[in-house]
Design an enzyme around this catalytic site. Structure first.
Site, PDB file in Angstrom:
ATOM      1  N   LEU A 504       0.831  -1.207   0.000  1.00  0.00           N
ATOM      2  CA  LEU A 504       0.000   0.000   0.000  1.00  0.00           C
ATOM      3  C   LEU A 504       0.860   1.249   0.000  1.00  0.00           C
ATOM      4  CD1 LEU A 504      -2.633  -1.083   2.647  1.00  0.00           C
ATOM      5  CD2 LEU A 504      -2.998  -0.835   0.206  1.00  0.00           C
ATOM      6  N   GLY A 506       4.706   3.019   1.908  1.00  0.00           N
ATOM      7  CA  GLY A 506       5.793   2.801   2.842  1.00  0.00           C
ATOM      8  C   GLY A 506       6.508   4.086   3.095  1.00  0.00           C
ATOM      9  N   GLY A 507       7.243   4.099   4.142  1.00  0.00           N
ATOM     10  CA  GLY A 507       8.016   5.279   4.463  1.00  0.00           C
ATOM     11  C   GLY A 507       9.231   4.794   5.195  1.00  0.00           C
ATOM     12  N   PHE A 509       9.533   4.190   8.232  1.00  0.00           N
ATOM     13  CA  PHE A 509       9.257   3.217   9.288  1.00  0.00           C
ATOM     14  C   PHE A 509       9.281   1.783   8.761  1.00  0.00           C
ATOM     15  CE2 PHE A 509       6.650   6.755  11.152  1.00  0.00           C
ATOM     16  CZ  PHE A 509       7.439   6.929  12.256  1.00  0.00           C
ATOM     17  N   SER A 511       7.352  -0.844   5.424  1.00  0.00           N
ATOM     18  CA  SER A 511       6.334  -0.895   4.380  1.00  0.00           C
ATOM     19  C   SER A 511       4.998  -1.337   4.943  1.00  0.00           C
ATOM     20  CB  SER A 511       6.767  -1.878   3.300  1.00  0.00           C
ATOM     21  OG  SER A 511       8.000  -1.479   2.780  1.00  0.00           O
ATOM     22  N   VAL A 512       3.927  -0.950   4.219  1.00  0.00           N
ATOM     23  CA  VAL A 512       2.575  -1.320   4.620  1.00  0.00           C
ATOM     24  C   VAL A 512       1.954  -2.183   3.521  1.00  0.00           C
ATOM     25  CG1 VAL A 512       0.335  -0.472   5.359  1.00  0.00           C
ATOM     26  CG2 VAL A 512       2.379   0.888   5.796  1.00  0.00           C
ATOM     27  N   LYS A 526       1.666  -3.252   8.837  1.00  0.00           N
ATOM     28  CA  LYS A 526       2.878  -2.425   8.754  1.00  0.00           C
ATOM     29  C   LYS A 526       4.063  -3.237   9.256  1.00  0.00           C
ATOM     30  CE  LYS A 526       2.835   2.064   9.720  1.00  0.00           C
ATOM     31  NZ  LYS A 526       3.594   2.996   8.895  1.00  0.00           N
ATOM     32  N   ASP A 621       5.065  13.583  13.659  1.00  0.00           N
ATOM     33  CA  ASP A 621       5.218  13.434  12.208  1.00  0.00           C
ATOM     34  C   ASP A 621       3.885  13.685  11.503  1.00  0.00           C
ATOM     35  OD1 ASP A 621       6.727  13.015   9.965  1.00  0.00           O
ATOM     36  OD2 ASP A 621       6.661  10.828  10.062  1.00  0.00           O
TER      37      ASP A 621
END
Ligand SMILES: *[C@@H]1O[C@H](CO)[C@@H](O)[C@H](O)[C@H]1NC(C)=O
Ligand SMILES: *[C@@H]1O[C@H](CO)[C@@H](O)[C@H](O)[C@H]1NC(C)=O
Ligand SMILES: *[C@@H]1O[C@H](CO)[C@@H](O)[C@H](O)[C@H]1NC(C)=O
Ligand SMILES: *[C@@H]1O[C@H](CO)[C@@H](O)[C@H](O)[C@H]1NC(C)=O
Ligand SMILES: *[C@@H]1O[C@H](CO)[C@@H](O)[C@H](O)[C@H]1NC(C)=O
Ligand SMILES: *[C@@H]1O[C@H](CO)[C@@H](O)[C@H](O)[C@H]1NC(C)=O
Ligand SMILES: *[C@@H]1O[C@H](CO)[C@@H](O)[C@H](O)[C@H]1NC(C)=O
Ligand SMILES: *[C@@H]1O[C@H](CO)[C@@H](O)[C@H](O)[C@H]1NC(C)=O
Ligand SMILES: *[C@@H]1O[C@H](CO)[C@@H](O)[C@H](O)[C@H]1NC(C)=O
Ligand SMILES: *[C@@H]1O[C@H](CO)[C@@H](O)[C@H](O)[C@H]1NC(C)=O
Ligand SMILES: *[C@@H]1O[C@H](CO)[C@@H](O)[C@H](O)[C@H]1NC(C)=O
Length: 826
Positions: A504, A506-507, A509, A511-512, A526, A621
């Protein structure tokens, strides 16, 4: 006795040099482990060896004369004398004053060969080199300190320090250039460079291999560089651009000298402003350009492709593999990828068994550079045109016709929908593509047929066994009822996400992935990177997050903690994140009413985190990427509590944050404690984007190239808020709500934390229960030196109908006690 007396002065000299020296003179060369330190102990100069990459053999015994920060535990260099000519052994090398007065680096092991020199012609031979507290090594006259012949700060390597010039000497045509390291373990000059346009315009350019410009600051308009509108908002910096007949350069300084900040060009081709945050003992990224990593030209090398949704950003395309794996490991992708299986046309085999090359379809890519036109009337003809020439590696057929690529494919990007995008047909050996094996002989066919029959029987059996197994295993996933968190097994999450196949987003942190529970509940899983907490602590933190439930917060359903694996399972949000709806939604723009509800809901969610939980949770954030929308566009704040979960690693997350600065409150870099007001700042920045429908820093030539919040603040004062509204809305917005939203946003981004409203007050203002005064233009956003005057950001409507003027008093901390009087409408 005589020899002892003879030695004594020498020894003393050594001790003096090591203890307090900031100077190199003709009788005190620097060698081995010796160092000089600037007077205020801000910078140190000595021999430096880079942190070893994963493969140490390539880098052992590479020493460079370098300057680094004295007081930062993470050794960070700001300048290097000999980045391309390291010495193998510092004890046989010396940095000293040569007979011609120049500062030189000699390698004794090679006949006193001069590896590096300041290379100036001076009449004086009594020169000394002094390391300054600003980070510059100055070569000057030994007796007259105002006669400076050379400064290292004017010859930058990859770092541009406050006080250093970045520009062009018009008499000599010599310019200062920033060049990154080749990779994270090798300081020799890489392929990218930043410099003032050598053709004489007033814009800065970032180039690849001195030939392709992939970023430009836009020309200086006496105020800012036109394509970097956010630059006016230098909370902590003073900028100056000088442009006259003899020289043009850019220079900056820190408003507060205790802040350690540096500007670099990084190995990944981006320029970055980083600030040292003592509280987290790390460098925080404050600003970077180009905005996204994939805008860096040819970052991933030949046959490599950039993908913003992947970490690392670079990957080899289908049928290719990394050419030099060790370079890739050090974040140097420039060597690119190589073909795994040669093309049929390259192998000369003309026998009938060899299959002709095939084409692999790559949809939605940024097409590579250096396309050649070919004559073809159809996609089929275009393919034939490519097949007919062995040097053709790919083709595309679009409305402009047929294009083929000979030679390396560079500058590809995956999942791309912008200009120059399309579908690429990549030529590969037939064996690289599925479904290519044609049976050679009838015998083989028969055998295959027999095997297939057996397989069919086996697979029917397996299917039933699997169904049974599935029924059993699904039973082990408890229902997602009640408020309790489910502890998932990793294998179950693997199963429900179809082995993490549907990403979906990611960042930093992690991936989702999308998943579906047996009861058809859609979930978002996540996968956290970099959580090094123990199992017990992780569970404790997660259960705290699990208890935080509010209609405007994304709900945590469960988690998984197995070995080093840490995953969080959330409810799935069908409309995705706000940034997608706001910045990418081309056809259907969010209506004003929806935007206002999103603003209000987000404020309520944050308010719950700040004031209604047992412990105040600061999100840290807040940005459109972290606001998710459900089926009916109800906003839900995501990723709260992760700052605490990741602890120290959170600053790493901020450091690796992509994109431009914009949401970070100024106190993040000034090192003071972070409070909930930091979230308020970010919320305000986001609110501006909800109003305008664009990124604050992304307004380009519109609005006279000013940073959007600056523009908005001034329009607000002129009473002209309509111009701030997203043009996609065609002016269709409630005027009162629009004004309120603009005022709130402007109050939220005040430099002074105490002048910003609380989230509780934001909710009341947006609900219309509290009126709001005209905000001042935030100090740091002010272009002209207006005087700071207003501090009061709201007035209680019921008690004071008339205090909406600018000149109200400073009692802004008056609490908004609830009472029926608040329910009056203004
Ligand atoms: C060089 O510096 C040392 C120590 O600072 C000093 O003792 C010496 O006199 C200097 N030599 C010259 C030639 O200036
Ligand atoms: C390091 O790289 C060299 C060549 O670049 C290679 O021969 C060697 O095996 C590598 N060593 C390790 C430990 O990967
Ligand atoms: C400087 O030059 C003078 C004469 O030009 C010479 O006598 C002296 O030795 C030189 N000093 C150094 C340190 O090279
Ligand atoms: C030193 O400067 C001269 C001109 O002043 C130039 O020709 C020469 O290439 C330079 N040498 C080095 C090593 O930079
Ligand atoms: C030092 O140099 C400056 C600039 O060249 C000159 O103006 C000054 O008179 C010199 N001072 C001494 C003491 O020689
Ligand atoms: C430009 O370079 C020349 C030669 O190095 C120098 O004399 C001159 O002062 C420089 N000009 C400026 C404005 O720095
Ligand atoms: C960079 O440009 C030079 C010629 O200007 C060329 O020889 C070299 O191959 C280029 N480097 C890459 C990585 O393409
Ligand atoms: C150019 O600007 C620099 C720095 O302000 C100044 O020192 C220099 O004298 C100027 N030159 C001219 C020709 O105006
Ligand atoms: C293909 O044939 C040419 C000439 O016949 C020869 O030079 C070349 O080496 C051959 N290539 C391969 C991969 O066999
Ligand atoms: C293949 O294409 C290259 C580049 O356009 C061209 O130089 C070459 O002559 C072509 N070869 C054939 C056999 O057409
Ligand atoms: C078709 O592809 C070529 C090659 O990349 C590109 O230059 C051109 O702009 C594309 N045309 C359209 C209409 O997308």
């Amino acid at each position: 006795m005589a020899p002892v007396f003879f030695l004594l002065p020498l020894l003393l000299g050594q001790i003096l040099l090591c203890a307090a020296g900031d100077t190199i003179n003709s009788s005190t060369p620097l060698s081995g482990a010796q160092k000089i330190v600037s007077k205020g102990n801000k910078f140190t100069l000595g021999f430096y060896t880079p942190p070893q990459g994963t493969n140490t053999s390539s880098n052992q015994g590479n020493y460079y004369i370098a300057i680094w920060y004295s007081n930062i535990p993470l050794q960070t260099t700001v300048w290097m004398a000999n980045p391309d000519l390291p010495v193998a052994d510092p004890t046989t090398a010396a940095l000293t004053i040569g007979s011609d007065g120049n500062l030189v680096l000699l390698d004794q092991s090679k006949n006193r060969q001069v590896l590096w020199s300041t290379n100036i012609s001076t009449s004086s031979n009594s020169t000394i080199a002094v390391l300054q507290d600003g980070g510059s090594l100055d070569l000057r006259d030994a007796t007259n300190s105002s006669m400076v012949y050379w400064r290292s700060i004017d010859h930058p390597t990859n770092t541009w320090l406050p006080g250093g010039k970045l520009g062009l000497n018009k008499t000599t045509g010599v310019s200062q250039r920033l060049v990154p390291w080749t990779n994270t373990a090798n300081p020799s000059p890489g392929l990218f460079s930043l410099e003032l346009d050598p053709r004489g315009t007033t814009q800065y350019l970032i180039q690849w291999n001195d030939s392709i410009t992939y970023w430009s600051s836009g020309p200086w308009n006496n105020n800012i560089f036109s394509l970097v509108p956010e630059m006016t908002s230098g909370y902590n910096y003073d900028f100056q651009f000088i442009n006259n007949a003899t020289e043009s350069y850019f220079i900056y300084s820190m408003k507060d000298n205790s802040i350690i900040s540096r500007f670099i060009i990084d190995v990944d081709g981006q320029i970055k402003q980083l600030t040292w945050v003592p509280a987290s003992q790390s460098w925080i990224l404050f600003w970077s350009q180009p905005r996204t990593q994939c805008e860096v030209y040819a970052l991933c090398g030949a046959y490599g492709s950039c993908n913003l949704n992947a970490l690392p950003f670079c990957n080899c395309i289908r049928g290719f593999s990394q050419k030099v794996q060790s370079d890739w490991d050090l974040q140097d992708y420039s060597s690119g990828c190589k073909r795994r299986v040669p093309l049929q046309c390259q192998t000369n085999s003309s026998s009938s068994q060899a299959q002709p090359d095939k084409f692999y379809t790559m949809a939605n890519v940024r097409l590579p550079d250096n396309a050649q036109t070919a004559v073809a009337a159809s996609s089929q003809d275009c393919q034939v045109a490519c097949l007919n020439n062995c040097s053709c590696n790919a083709y595309t057929y679009n409305s402009s016709g047929c294009f083929v690529w000979h030679g390396d494919l560079i500058n590809l990007q995956d999942q791309y929908s912008g200009n120059g995008g399309g579908t690429l047909f990549l030529r590969l050996a037939a064996s690289e593509l599925p479904g290519s094996k044609r049976s050679k002989a009838v015998i083989i066919g028969a055998v295959v047929g027999g095997v297939a029959a057996v397989l069919i029987v086996l697979s029917i059996v397996a299917y039933f066994l699997f169904q049974k197994y599935r029924r059993e295993r699904t039973l082990r996933i408890p229902k997602t009822a009640g408020g309790t968190l489910i502890a998932f097994r990793y294998s179950d999450l693997q199963h429900v996400t179809n082995n993490f196949s549907e990403r979906l987003g990611g960042g930093a942190f992690g991936s989702v992935f999308k998943g579906k529970l047996p009861d058809s509940t859609a979930i978002a899983v996540k996968r956290l990177d970099g959580v090094h907490q123990g199992e017990k602590q992780f569970r404790a933190e997660v259960s705290t997050i699990g208890t935080v439930q509010h209609v405007n917060l994304v709900r945590l359903l469960g988690f998984c903690s197995e070995g080093s694996r840490r995953l969080l399972v959330y409810e799935f949000m069908p409309k995705g994140s706000l940034d997608l709806q706001l910045f990418l939604g081309e056809t259907t723009a969010l209506s004003w009413a929806t935007r206002y509800q999103i603003a209000l809901g987000t404020a309520r969610g944050l308010n719950y985190l700040h004031e209604k939980c047992r412990d105040c949770i600061i999100h840290c954030d807040v940005k459109p990427e972290n606001i998710l929308l459900d089926e009916s566009f109800v906003p839900k704040v995501a990723d709260f509590g992760l700052a605490k979960l990741l602890g120290r690693d959170f600053s790493r997350v901020l450091t690796t944050m992509r994109g431009t600065r914009g949401y970070l409150a100024p106190e993040w870099i000034s090192g003071v404690a972070i409070t909930a007001k930091a979230d308020v700042f970010s919320y305000g920045m986001m609110l501006f984007e909800l109003i305008s429908g664009r990124r604050n820093s992304d307004h380009g030539e519109q609005h006279g190239s000013t940073f959007f919040p600056t523009f908005a603040a001034s329009k607000l004062h002129e009473g002209d808020v309509r111009t701030l509204l997203d043009p996609k809305l065609n002016g269709d917005a409630n005027a009162d709500e629009l004004t309120r939203a603009c005022k709130v946003a402007c109050w939220c981004i005040q430099d002074d934390e105490s002048a910003r409203p609380t989230t509780g007050q934001i909710v009341q203002i947006l609900e219309g229960f509290l009126d709001v005064n005209m905000p001042p233009v935030p100090r740091s956003l002010r272009v002209l030196g207006e005087s700071p005057d207003v501090i009061n950001f709201f007035s209680d409507i019921s008690s004071n109908q008339t205090s909406q003027t600018q000149n109200s008093t400073t009692s802004q901390t008056r609490s908004t006690t609830s009472g029926s009087s608040h329910l009056q409408s203004p």
